[in-house]
Structure formats: structure tokens, C-alpha cells
Design an enzyme around this catalytic site. Structure first.
Site, PDB file in Angstrom:
ATOM      1  CG  ASP A 283      -2.155   0.929   0.962  1.00  0.00           C
ATOM      2  OD1 ASP A 283      -2.085   1.790   0.068  1.00  0.00           O
ATOM      3  OD2 ASP A 283      -3.161   0.794   1.688  1.00  0.00           O
TER       4      ASP A 283
HETATM    5  C1  BGC Z   1      -5.036   3.338   0.158  1.00  0.00           C
HETATM    6  C2  BGC Z   1      -5.104   2.396  -1.009  1.00  0.00           C
HETATM    7  C3  BGC Z   1      -4.914   3.162  -2.287  1.00  0.00           C
HETATM    8  C4  BGC Z   1      -3.588   3.910  -2.231  1.00  0.00           C
HETATM    9  C5  BGC Z   1      -3.280   4.708  -3.471  1.00  0.00           C
HETATM   10  C6  BGC Z   1      -3.808   4.209   0.124  1.00  0.00           C
HETATM   11  O1  BGC Z   1      -3.918   5.228   1.061  1.00  0.00           O
HETATM   12  O2  BGC Z   1      -5.083   2.601   1.357  1.00  0.00           O
HETATM   13  O3  BGC Z   1      -6.346   1.735  -1.028  1.00  0.00           O
HETATM   14  O4  BGC Z   1      -4.965   2.299  -3.383  1.00  0.00           O
HETATM   15  O5  BGC Z   1      -3.625   4.787  -1.133  1.00  0.00           O
HETATM   16  O6  BGC Z   1      -4.113   5.790  -3.564  1.00  0.00           O
END
Ligand code: BGC
Length: 920
Positions: A283
């Protein structure tokens, strides 16, 4: 000087330098000693099994010609100032342009001329695999049309807690329903050519303390092995079985170890047990270390930098990136032996294999938008070609919007409405109207829908997309009524707090529609004091008062809820003037049209509601088995999933608590009767296949665990399922920290707490040393090697017979193929005994033999069937071996419990119409 003070502080505050490098699992705080994560190394190489052979072989050939810096450019992102929210580096020498990764699970985030689909929770509420797959395919086509390689969805965390901020991105609180929806979504996305990314792996069930790049307080989700397999892992496993290309590891810790360096979960569970062939990405800024995620099985570091706002946020050539846990550091780690280059090769091979697998090497569109702007140019460069990828997806969005509307109450034949019969209608609530700042606007200037204005059709955070338009209910209802009878008086009041006006209008109207909502989102945005997770389960904007103001004055008050999850309805649901309630979720851009389809029988697309709750609506918040942890005084708050298998309806059933509306509930404008239950066992192999060591007989010597003689399986095990708590069967005894690839052998012996019976360790084949190089490496390396030598004696017994990586058992993709054999068929007849055609969502629940220690009933099949008035349909629901199995923590495999299964077929989890039994 690359290490800024801020970066230095980050690097030096790395919380856990134990585990993989030292061979000692991350320590648990006092009282939580049993909640630790064993170590599983080395990371298994992709095998090319199943239909991956050609893609993997092509990837190997491609990777063979790359230099180390070129490989690093594939494994590490270029931070967040690129065209997409995630971008890998490039390989200019070979003309390889890199990869674009883009949110969200309901559309293409930050792009124009894209669709805003119903949220995942609405997709699940349809209980229609075909619609869910079509939604995935349409979203996949839009991602591909914009040049996105990886769609960052579906999201399949389970909604353990009702107030969880991101629950709406996923598919509800049941693993089977979520598993079907996840697999269907993956198939849909990938059939369109985009790589699906299932997330967030795993235990990312609340926003408070979820972790991320900067927080100092990050929770540990403490999940026992059986609960992990039967609940939280289930939808991920279904995604792997469906061929998902990517998995995103989450921010939180699981059993003390951060998700992206949890080798048990990535190497052991995902890549070995589930035979996953794709790639694992972090993530965004989830990694808190470089070497450990690499050894634990992460393949792609997103977005590349160490943290938001820390150091350089834009490094187009990751192989020289200093502000990264990987980048130049990964080169250094390879050069100093911390990370074998073969591990880097496997990272890159997995990335390219996935790319080949999806056919993205041929004629894949270039990125034609920028996450940074909707303008055409940025700094003089053409970044947005405004390509329209919406096709006719608005039709599907409207259909799913209507199909996901759940009719909770309908008395006095209040619904459906007929415009012809109306004389004066009051339509109340800000949720009925448009957002005064435009569908994507916020008065506070916030992005990502970080406010609550106008009708609610999606939550907030990264799980969003730009609305191309948003049809609000007031406009759509007005348009519909006026198309039939322009003389109807329509009184729309979109102020939530002018209750005097509402009362007056309501007292004059023959029908009143009250629109209310409740919002939530991702924790980096706080809306009205809600830091992602909802603070309460009540309606926003004083919705209860609005309903009562109308209902006290209007004999036919119909409530429509646009809500991200369950809301408590006790203060108004039994009001005699509240004649009907539609729980419409968050339906996306066609919201108003979809609600017209459900409310009115005289519209061109009138729809008999058939949506079903993908979670339970309780009478009291405290009726739910678990809740959000909002405050803590410790650095790593421990969130122990002590309700185990009993989340949502399972808990209400087990504890005999009456919900207000049960899981699976939803009314129709017609009625259905059930008959003719047939239960047929299929031939085939009788048991889950075991490739592992024989059972130990008891856990009695595991500290803190009662011995049990509960029998689990045909083999007559006397081990207790419920007694083992850690994410693997192993108890992660401090003296036996490193487990082998042979999870089964390890788990069996570790469960006995016997260091000497550990069969192997990966440490022999995986040389490790200090993880961090450069100017800050000295103190870090020193502490690593100090710990390493301290642990040497602890691991000595375990390394002698270490297997090579190749000897590790890697299951077929998704798990042993026998699990997916059809083992029984449940059939029955459903008769439409009412006056209009409609879809019936038939649900099959199983009650396992008592010895299995399962909840009273668990969903294991469903079917949505359109049936004409007066007609009948024969419905068949297959059961796979996995559906009648429990996870045996000792054997480390799925086992069909011997005995009698109850079979409950009906219209909800509590509206059981047919009962039978099944013997195994
Ligand atoms: C989120 C993800 C997301 C990523 C990119 C993170 O803060 O948990 O679900 O895909 O950001 O935006």
C-alpha cells in the site's frame, strides 16, 4: 547528503528490526504473547504453474537481459508526482515505458470522462454475480481505456466493525458473499485487460491507527489462524483462484508484524499455500523497512518514497532514489548480501509475468490522463487527452443502482408509487438534492469527496472517482413525475434543519419522501469530526429529526437512506406513518434515476427491488460483536479479533440477539414461496487432500491454551480448532522463531511448542545482514547484528535440515484443486406467488456438525432469479468441497467435518423456508 533529518528520524525509528533479519519474530507486548507471526523464508519463486507457464517463461527471458538498476526501476515507484497514483520506473534501453497504477474500486480516480460506479457494497447488495462481473469488466475497460495497467481494486476487507470507514469499498461482512463478489470483480477487470489488485492484505478493518507513512501509532490486528482462513483470507483466496494479478499488502500489523513484511502471510500463505503467481505491492508508503519486505515477499514498492511529505516526492529514476526503502537501497542490499539478487529477479519476473499474462505487451494504450490535473497541459506538457471511456456504462450503473436498493419496510402498500396517483408530494433532505459545489466539490476545498454535501453516492478517500455527473433524486423524481403529470405539486426542501418548513409541507402532502444519509471514508480525511471511521451509527445532518418531522405530519412517509453501512433506525422505524424504507447504499452517478426505478411502478425502467443486506442492521450499536478502537495510549494498540468466526450475523445467531434487519434481508413488491428441496451429493474425492504431516494429538503443552478433544475430521483428530490463536498454527514460541516452507510440518510441531521438532529454517539459504545502508546504516546495522547473534542459539536447532527454496510445497493456484470440486448440489423450486415479476435472492446456509465448532449457520451459496408473476423457477446452488470444510489449524488444510450438516434455504439468514440435511 541524502538523508534529511526527517528521513533520518524515520529510518532510525524503524520499530521492528527483529523478525526476518534476526530470525526472531516481532515481539508482542505483555498479555499478547500468543499473538505473533512466525517467519517463513525464503520467498518462493514464481513457478509458472496453471496457465501462467508461458507468461512466466517470457518474463524470465525478458528479465534475464536486465541490469540490476533496470530491475530496480521495475520494482520501485517514481513517487507521487507522476501521471498515475503509482508509476514504476522505465527501461529506456529497451523502450519499456513503465506501468501505471490507479485507484479506485469504483472507477478511475482523478480522471475525466470516466464513470462513477456504484460502490462495492452496492455491488454486493445485488447478490448477482453477473452484475458484479459486468461492473468489474466495465471498470476494467475504463481503466484500460485511460492507459492504466493496474486497477487498484477490488477492495475486500470484510467490515468486521460496522463503523469501519472503508467498508463501503468492499463487499460486506460475509466471507462467502465477499468471495464471490471479489472473484467476479477480478474476472471482470481482467477480462477487459487491466490487472486487478485485490486489497488490503490483510486485517485492515478500521481506519483509526491503520498505519501509513507518518503515524507513530499503528494497530496490530491479532487474528487466529482459523479465523484468518475462514473469514479474512477467504475473499483473497477466491481472488487468487480467479487469477488475480496483484495483491496489495496493508498498512496495519498482523500479529505484531507489519503486513508488508509479514513473511508468514505473504511467503507462507499467499505464495505457497495459495500458489499465488502474481505480484505483491505495498500500500502507498506502507513499507517501514527495505530488507524485510523484500525477504517477506513484497515485489513492488509503491509509490516508491519512504513516506508522504518526507524527502523528495518525485524521483523518475528509482534505481538512484535515495528517499526510498528500495530504489538505491535495494541495490545496496543486494550488493551487501542482505537481499539475494534472485529475490529481486523473482520480483521483476512476477511483475512482467503478470503484464504478459494480461496481454499488456501488445497494443496497450498509453496513459492519457494525469492524476494531478484535469487540465490539458501541466508545465507545458500535454498530460490529459480527455479520452471518453464511459461507453454506455451509465446503463449498467443505473441497473446496479436499482438492483442494489434494499426494501426494508413496506406497509399499507406504500410502494411502489404511481405518479398518476400523486397530487402533492414533499421531498425532504439535503440528500435529495444536488451538491451546491458541484458533484465533486466541497465548500472546504477538499478533494476525494471529503465533505458531505448534497445527495450521497460514494464515500470519501482514495476509493473514489470523479463524477461525470450525478443525478440527484429530487431532479430525477421531479422529471419522472412531470413526464406523467405536470400538475402534481412537488415541494422539495433540501435544508435538513428547517424543520418548521418540513412540518408544514408534510402536513399538506399526500406522500412524503425523506432522504437521509451517513458517510464515511479513508482516514486521511476527517469529515465532520469523523476520521474515516464513523463516530456513530446514526444518520448525518440530524436525519432522525428530519424523518420524525415529516412522519409526525405525513401519513405516508417513505424514507430513503443513502448510507455507507448499517445505521440504527430504532428511533423512527416503527413510527406508524413511516410506511416504507429503502436502503439505497451509495449507488454512484445514476443515483436519482435508480431510485426512481425502484420507487415508481410507472417509470420506463421500473424495477421490483431485490437488493439484500450484505451486513446486519442491529437494534443497538453494542449488539455488534466488535467495534472500532478509537483511542489508545500505546504505540501498537492490540486489536484482538476475539469474536473469532462470529462476526455480523454469525454473532447475532450464536448469541440469540434479535437484529432489526438481518443479513440477507430485503423485501420485494411480490412474494415468493419455496418448495421441493433436493440435496444431492456429487461423486468424487471425499476429503480435502492432505500433503502434510500426521496430526499431533493435542495442544496441551502450548502455553495458555486448554487441551481439547474436539474431533475435527474424518481422520479422527483430537486437536482443538478453537484453541490455536496465532495466524499460523504455530505458536511462535520464542525459542523456535523461524519456520520452514513446509507450513504443515512446522505448524504441527510448533503447536507442541517444541523447538527441536521444527524441521527447517530458511535462514541457511537466505543470507541477511543490516538492512539500511548509507549514512544511517551504522547504528541500524549494529542493532541488527547484535540481535542476530543473540538469536543464533535460538535458531541453531532449526537450520540443520533447512530445505532449499525449491523443495517448498507450493499449492496449485488458489489452493488444492480438490477444494473446488463440486461436492453437492442444493436444488429447490421458487414460485412467484404475488402479482408482479421480480428477482428472488435465494440463500443457502449450512449448519456444520457440532464438532466443527462453526457458527450456527454460514452462507455457502446464493442465486438471484428473475421469476414472472405466477411462474416458478428451479434453482440449483452448487457446493464446493471448500464450502463444507473447516480450516484445520493442526493439519494446516481444509477438512470436511464428519457428521450431519443442516441445510437452510431461504430468503434471508433468518427467513429460512426449507430445511434439510447433508451427511459427510
Ligand atoms: C489506500 C489504497 C490506495 C492507495 C493509493 C492508500 O492510502 O489505502 O487503497 O490504493 O492509497 O491511492
Amino acid at each position: 547528503m541524502w538523508a534529511t533529518p526527517a528521513l533520518l528520524a524515520v529510518l532510525l525509528s524503524v520499530p521492528a528490526l527483529g523478525d526476518i533479519v534476526t530470525g526472531i519474530p516481532d515481539a508482542a507486548p505483555p498479555g499478547f504473547e500468543e499473538w505473533t507471526s512466525p517467519i517463513v523464508i525464503p520467498s518462493p519463486n514464481v513457478t509458472g504453474q496453471g496457465n501462467w507457464a508461458s507468461a512466466v517463461s517470457r518474463a524470465r527471458t525478458f528479465v534475464a537481459q536486465l541490469t540490476l538498476p533496470e530491475k530496480i526501476n521495475v520494482t520501485t515507484g517514481i513517487d507521487v508526482l507522476g501521471r498515475c497514483v503509482g508509476n514504476t520506473g522505465t527501461i529506456p534501453r529497451l523502450g519499456w515505458k513503465g506501468l501505471c497504477l490507479e485507484d479506485s474500486p469504483l472507477g478511475v480516480r482523478f480522471a475525466d470522462f470516466v464513470s462513477a460506479f456504484p460502490a462495492g457494497i452496492n455491488a454486493a447488495a445485488t447478490w448477482d454475480r453477473g452484475l458484479i462481473q459486468a461492473r468489474g469488466q466495465a471498470m476494467g475497460a475504463e481503466h484500460k481505456g485511460k492507459g492504466v495497467n493496474f486497477a487498484l481494486g477490488p477492495m475486500t476487507n470484510l467490515g468486521r466493525v460496522a463503523a469501519g470507514g472503508r467498508n463501503w469499498e468492499g463487499f460486506g461482512a460475509d466471507p462467502f458473499l465477499s468471495g464471490v463478489a471479489t472473484a467476479a470483480s477480478v474476472e471482470g477487470y481482467q477480462s477487459a485487460g487491466v490487472i486487478a489488485t485485490v486489497k488490503h492484505f490483510i486485517g485492515n478493518e478500521q481506519e483509526h491507527f491503520r498505519g501509513g507513512s507518518e503515524p507513530s501509532t499503528v494497530e496490530s490486528s491479532n487474528i487466529d489462524d482459523r479465523t484468518l482462513h475462514e473469514l479474512y483470507l477467504w475473499p483473497f483466496a477466491e481472488a487468487v483462484k480467479a487469477g488475480v494479478g496483484a495483491v496489495m499488502c496493508s498498512y496495519n500489523y498482523i500479529n505484531q508484524t507489519q503486513a508488508c513484511q509479514n513473511s508468514k502471510l505473504i511467503n507462507g500463505v499467499l505464495k505457497e499455500e495459495l500458489g499465488f503467481q502474481g505480484l505483491v505491492m505495498s500500500d502507498w508508503a506502507a513499507m517501514i523497512n527495505g530488507v524485510q519486505p523484500a525477504l517477506a515477499g513484497v515485489d513492488l514498492d509503491m509509490p516508491g518514497f519512504v513516506g508522504y511529505g518526507i524527502g523528495d516526492q518525485n524521483e523518475p529514476n528509482p534505481s538512484v532514489a535515495q528517499n526510498s526503502w528500495w530504489g538505491a537501497q535495494l541495490i545496496e542490499s543486494v550488493n551487501n548480501g542482505s537481499v539475494p539478487e534472485s529475490r529481486v529477479d523473482d520480483m521483476v519476473t512476477r511483475i512482467f509475468a503478470t503484464w504478459y499474462m494480461l496481454g499488456q505487451d501488445k497494443n496497450y494504450p498509453d496513459v492519457s490522463f494525469s492524476q494531478l490535473t484535469q487540465e490539458t497541459f501541466l508545465n507545458g506538457e500535454l498530460v490529459n487527452e480527455h479520452i471518453n471511456v464511459q461507453a454506455d456504462h451509465f446503463k449498467l450503473i443505473r441497473e446496479i443502482g436499482a438492483a442494489s436498493a434494499i426494501l426494508l419496510k413496506n406497509t399499507k402498500k406504500a410502494l411502489p408509487l404511481s405518479a398518476k396517483k400523486l397530487k402533492r408530494i414533499g421531498i425532504f433532505g439535503s440528500d435529495a438534492g444536488a451538491n451546491p459545489d458541484g458533484p465533486n466539490g466541497c465548500a472546504n476545498g477538499g478533494a476525494d469527496r471529503g465533505c458531505s454535501q448534497g445527495t450521497l453516492a460514494m464515500g470519501w478517500g482514495s476509493g473514489t472517482a470523479q463524477f461525470p455527473y450525478l443525478i440527484d433524486p429530487l431532479s430525477a423524481i421531479s422529471t419522472h413525475i412531470q413526464s406523467i403529470d405536470p400538475t402534481v405539486l412537488i415541494d422539495g426542501i433540501t435544508s435538513d434543519f428547517n424543520l418548521a418548513a418540513v412540518r408544514t409541507s408534510a402536513s399538506l402532502a399526500d406522500t412524503c419522501l425523506v432522504f437521509v444519509n451517513a458517510d464515511s471514508g479513508e482516514g486521511y480525511i476527517t469529515v465532520d469530526g469523523n476520521a474515516g471511521d464513523r463516530n456513530n451509527l446514526t444518520l448525518w445532518h440530524g436525519g432522525e429529526n428530519l424523518i420524525l418531522a415529516a412522519a409526525d405530519n405525513c401519513a405516508n412517509t417513505i424514507v430513503v437512506q443513502h448510507v455507507v453501512g448499517p445505521v440504527l433506525v430504532e428511533s423512527w422505524i416503527d413510527h406508524p406513518n413511516v410506511t416504507a424504507v429503502v436502503h439505497a447504499g451509495i449507488p454512484g452517478q445514476e443515483s436519482g434515476n435508480a431510485i426512481v426505478d425502484v420507487l415508481f411502478s410507472d417509470g420506463s425502467q421500473a424495477t421490483n427491488p431485490s437488493g439484500r443486506l450484505p451486513y446486519t442492521i442491529a437494534k443497538l450499536r453494542t449488539d455488534y460483536p466488535a467495534d472500532v478502537l478509537y483511542t489508545t495510549s500505546v504505540k501498537v494498540p492490540q486489536i484482538t479479533y476475539s469474536e473469532e468466526l462470529n462476526i455480523d450475523y454469525r454473532h447475532f445467531d450464536a448469541q440469540g440477539i434479535e437484529p432489526r434487519f438481518e443479513f440477507g434481508f430485503g423485501l420485494s413488491y411480490t412474494t415468493f414461496s419455496y418448495s421441493g428441496l433436493g440435496i444431492a451429493k456429487s461423486g468424487g474425492r471425499r476429503r480435502a487432500v492432505s500433503t502434510i504431516a500426521p496430526l499431533p494429538t493435542s495442544f496441551s503443552n502450548v502455553p495458555g491454551r486448554p487441551a481439547s478433544s474436539a474431533s475435527l475430521g474424518p481422520a479422527g483428530s483430537s486437536a482443538s480448532v478453537a484453541s490455536t490463536k496465532t495466524a499460523s498454527a504455530s505458536s511462535a514460541a520464542a525459542s523456535s522463531p523461524v519456520v520452514s516452507h513446509s507450513a504443515s510440518v512446522v505448524s504441527a510441531s510448533a503447536s507442541h511448542g517444541s523447538a527441536s521438532s521444527f524441521s527447517a529454517s530458511g535462514s541457511a539459504s537466505t543470507p541477511v545482514s543490516g538492512s539500511v545502508s548509507g549514512s544511517v546504516s551504522a547504528s541500524v546495522s549494529a542493532s541488527v547484528s547484535a540481535s542476530a547473534s543473540a538469536s543464533a542459539s535460538a535458531t541453531a536447532n532449526t537450520t540443520a535440515s533447512a530445505p532449499s527454496a525449491l523443495s517448498s510445497p507450493i499449492n496449485p493456484i488458489g489452493g488444492p484443486s480438490e477444494l473446488f470440486d463440486q461436492i453437492a448440489t442444493i436444488s429447490f423450486t421458487v414460485h412467484n406467488s404475488g402479482g408482479v415479476a421480480g428477482n428472488e435472492v435465494s440463500q443457502v446456509y449450512l449448519g456444520f456438525p457440532a464438532s466443527a465448532n462453526e457458527p450456527p449457520k454460514v452462507l455457502r451459496g446464493f442465486a438471484r432469479t428473475m421469476i414472472r408473476a405466477g411462474a416458478s423457477a428451479h434453482v440449483s446452488v452448487p457446493l464446493r468441497r471448500k464450502d463444507v470444510s473447516v480450516w484445520d489449524v493442526v493439519k494446516q488444510e481444509w477438512v470436511v467435518p464428519e457428521g450431519t450438516f443442516g441445510v437452510f434455504v431461504g430468503s434471508s439468514s433468518r427467513d429460512v423456508r426449507l430445511t434439510g440435511s447433508l451427511e459427510f
